[in-house]
Structures are given as C-alpha cells and as structure tokens.
Motif scaffolding. Structure first.
Motif, mmCIF file in Angstrom:
data_model
loop_
_atom_site.group_PDB
_atom_site.id
_atom_site.type_symbol
_atom_site.label_atom_id
_atom_site.label_comp_id
_atom_site.label_asym_id
_atom_site.label_seq_id
_atom_site.Cartn_x
_atom_site.Cartn_y
_atom_site.Cartn_z
ATOM 1 N N THR A 122 22.766 17.926 12.152
ATOM 2 C CA THR A 122 22.442 18.001 13.572
ATOM 3 C C THR A 122 21.006 17.544 13.788
ATOM 4 O O THR A 122 20.105 17.946 13.049
ATOM 5 N N ASP A 123 20.797 16.716 14.795
ATOM 6 C CA ASP A 123 19.453 16.240 15.123
ATOM 7 C C ASP A 123 18.507 17.423 15.317
ATOM 8 O O ASP A 123 18.865 18.425 15.941
ATOM 9 N N ARG A 124 17.285 17.311 14.763
ATOM 10 C CA ARG A 124 16.326 18.424 14.827
ATOM 11 C C ARG A 124 15.996 18.828 16.263
ATOM 12 O O ARG A 124 15.773 20.012 16.542
ATOM 13 N N TRP A 125 15.944 17.877 17.173
ATOM 14 C CA TRP A 125 15.659 18.203 18.572
ATOM 15 C C TRP A 125 16.793 19.014 19.174
ATOM 16 O O TRP A 125 16.557 19.935 19.966
ATOM 17 N N ASP A 126 18.027 18.700 18.800
ATOM 18 C CA ASP A 126 19.175 19.463 19.296
ATOM 19 C C ASP A 126 19.172 20.880 18.734
ATOM 20 O O ASP A 126 19.520 21.839 19.434
ATOM 21 N N VAL A 158 10.469 21.824 16.519
ATOM 22 C CA VAL A 158 10.826 20.760 15.579
ATOM 23 C C VAL A 158 9.849 20.757 14.410
ATOM 24 O O VAL A 158 10.250 20.630 13.243
ATOM 25 N N GLU A 175 15.277 6.272 6.626
ATOM 26 C CA GLU A 175 14.439 5.932 7.781
ATOM 27 C C GLU A 175 13.498 4.779 7.454
ATOM 28 O O GLU A 175 13.343 3.844 8.250
#
Length: 214
Positions: A49-53, A72, A134
């Motif tokens: 899951t995206d860290r911001w989410d 975050v 990345e």
C-alpha cells in the motif's frame, strides 16, 4: 561465479517483524487498543500500500492532526529503525560467497528506504551490489531489472538463481527472464498457474542451501 539475485523485504530482512514492532509502539503512543495492530498490518499489506494512503488511513481512524507528510516520515524512519539483519542470514550469505556465488539484491521500492535498510543493518557488507526499482526506473517482474542487476555486478545472467517471497515480482520475474527460482512461502500455498518456482522453502537459509545443492 553465478549470480544469486535476492529480494530484500521478507527475504533478506524481516520487514513484517520490523513494521509490527514499529506499529505496536506507534499505536500505544496514540492511545489505540493493542488489537489494532492487525488492522494496521492489513492496511500496510506487506508494504504494497502506498505510504501516503497508509498515513491517511491512520489519520482518519484515530482522528489525528498530524500532517500526512509527518506520518509518512514516521513510517519510513520507524521501519528503518526497527529492521535488523539476522546473523544466520549474514552467515548464509557468507557461505554462498565462499562457494563462489555473487549475492545481489534486487528490490522494488523507494531508494530512500531500501538503501537505508541495506546500509543501516550492515547487509551491504554481505552483498556485491543492489538495484532498487525507483532508481532503476523499472520494477520486478520486468526482466530488465534483473539484466541491470547482472550489469551492475559485471556478471552474466546465465546460471543465476532468483530468491524471493513474492509470487508475482520474484518468481514471475524469474520465469520471465528464464531463470530458476526459490520461493519463500511464509506459510502460504502456491496458487498461480501461469508459472511456478523451481523450489519452495520456508526461509532464506534454506533457500541458500537449496541453491548451493544445485
């Protein structure tokens, strides 16, 4: 000297254990019930899951006024701080190296976090190189990231093995590039009929033993 292409999270390093350790402390700091660790692990989804989410989910559930960017950073720093290199894993890597294998980390994820975990735990002393998606501009299971890993190590891909816990990223990636693989099952059963691992084991030490046994 063949390549040993190794996943990072939940293969070389116990990411789930590190996240749980951070989560228990964090939940206590915000007055959340200890049982909420299961919810937090579910939201995190092994880091998929995206860290911001994840940060937004935490803010909403506990009505926190902490800015998402600070959460975050807390997620990043807490995970890195709680990550440890198992001495038995280090020993297995040393044995593989002594046997003529060249260990190289191939990891999906952000450079800031993955590089910090590799260096802070001392894992960098036991691997020849590492490639992080990345920075590479390509992610597993794309065969190009494995080719890049071989290029970084100045070694051919032929004869390499891929070791990891992700059916799609690691075993699917190995199949896409035509390499044998070892899957770390972590208590799961194989469920993908598109491809399959060459071997299935319960952890990194067993995986290295399997590769060395041929």
């Amino acid at each position: 000297m063949p390549l040993l292409l190794l996943d990072l999270d939940n293969t070389l390093l116990d990411r789930t254990g590190a996240f749980r350790a951070w989560g228990v402390r964090f939940l206590d700091s915000v007055g959340a019930p200890p049982a909420d660790i299961d919810w937090l692990l579910s939201v995190d989804a092994d880091g998929l899951t995206d860290r911001w989410d994840v940060a937004d989910a935490i803010r909403d559930r506990y009505d926190l006024r902490i800015p998402s960017i600070d959460l975050v950073d807390e997620l990043h720093d807490g995970l890195v701080a709680n990550t440890r290199l198992d001495p038995l894993v280090a020993c297995a890597l040393r044995i593989a190296d002594d046997a003529g294998w060249v260990p190289v980390v191939v990891s999906n994820g952000a450079v800031r976090q993955q590089d910090a975990k590799i260096r802070r735990t001392g894992l960098d002393r036991y691997v020849a190189e590492w490639v992080i998606s990345e920075e590479a501009g390509v992610s597993k299971p794309n065969p190009r990231i494995f080719a890049l890993a071989a290029q970084r190590a100045r070694m051919p891909l032929r004869g390499a093995w891929v070791v990891g816990d992700s059916p799609e990223a690691d075993i699917g990636g190995a199949a896409a590039v035509g390499l044998p693989s070892v899957w770390l099952h972590r208590g799961r059963s194989w469920a993908d009929n598109r491809f399959a691992p060459t071997r299935t084991v319960d952890g990194l030490i067993a995986a290295v033993a399997t590769v060395l046994a041929g």
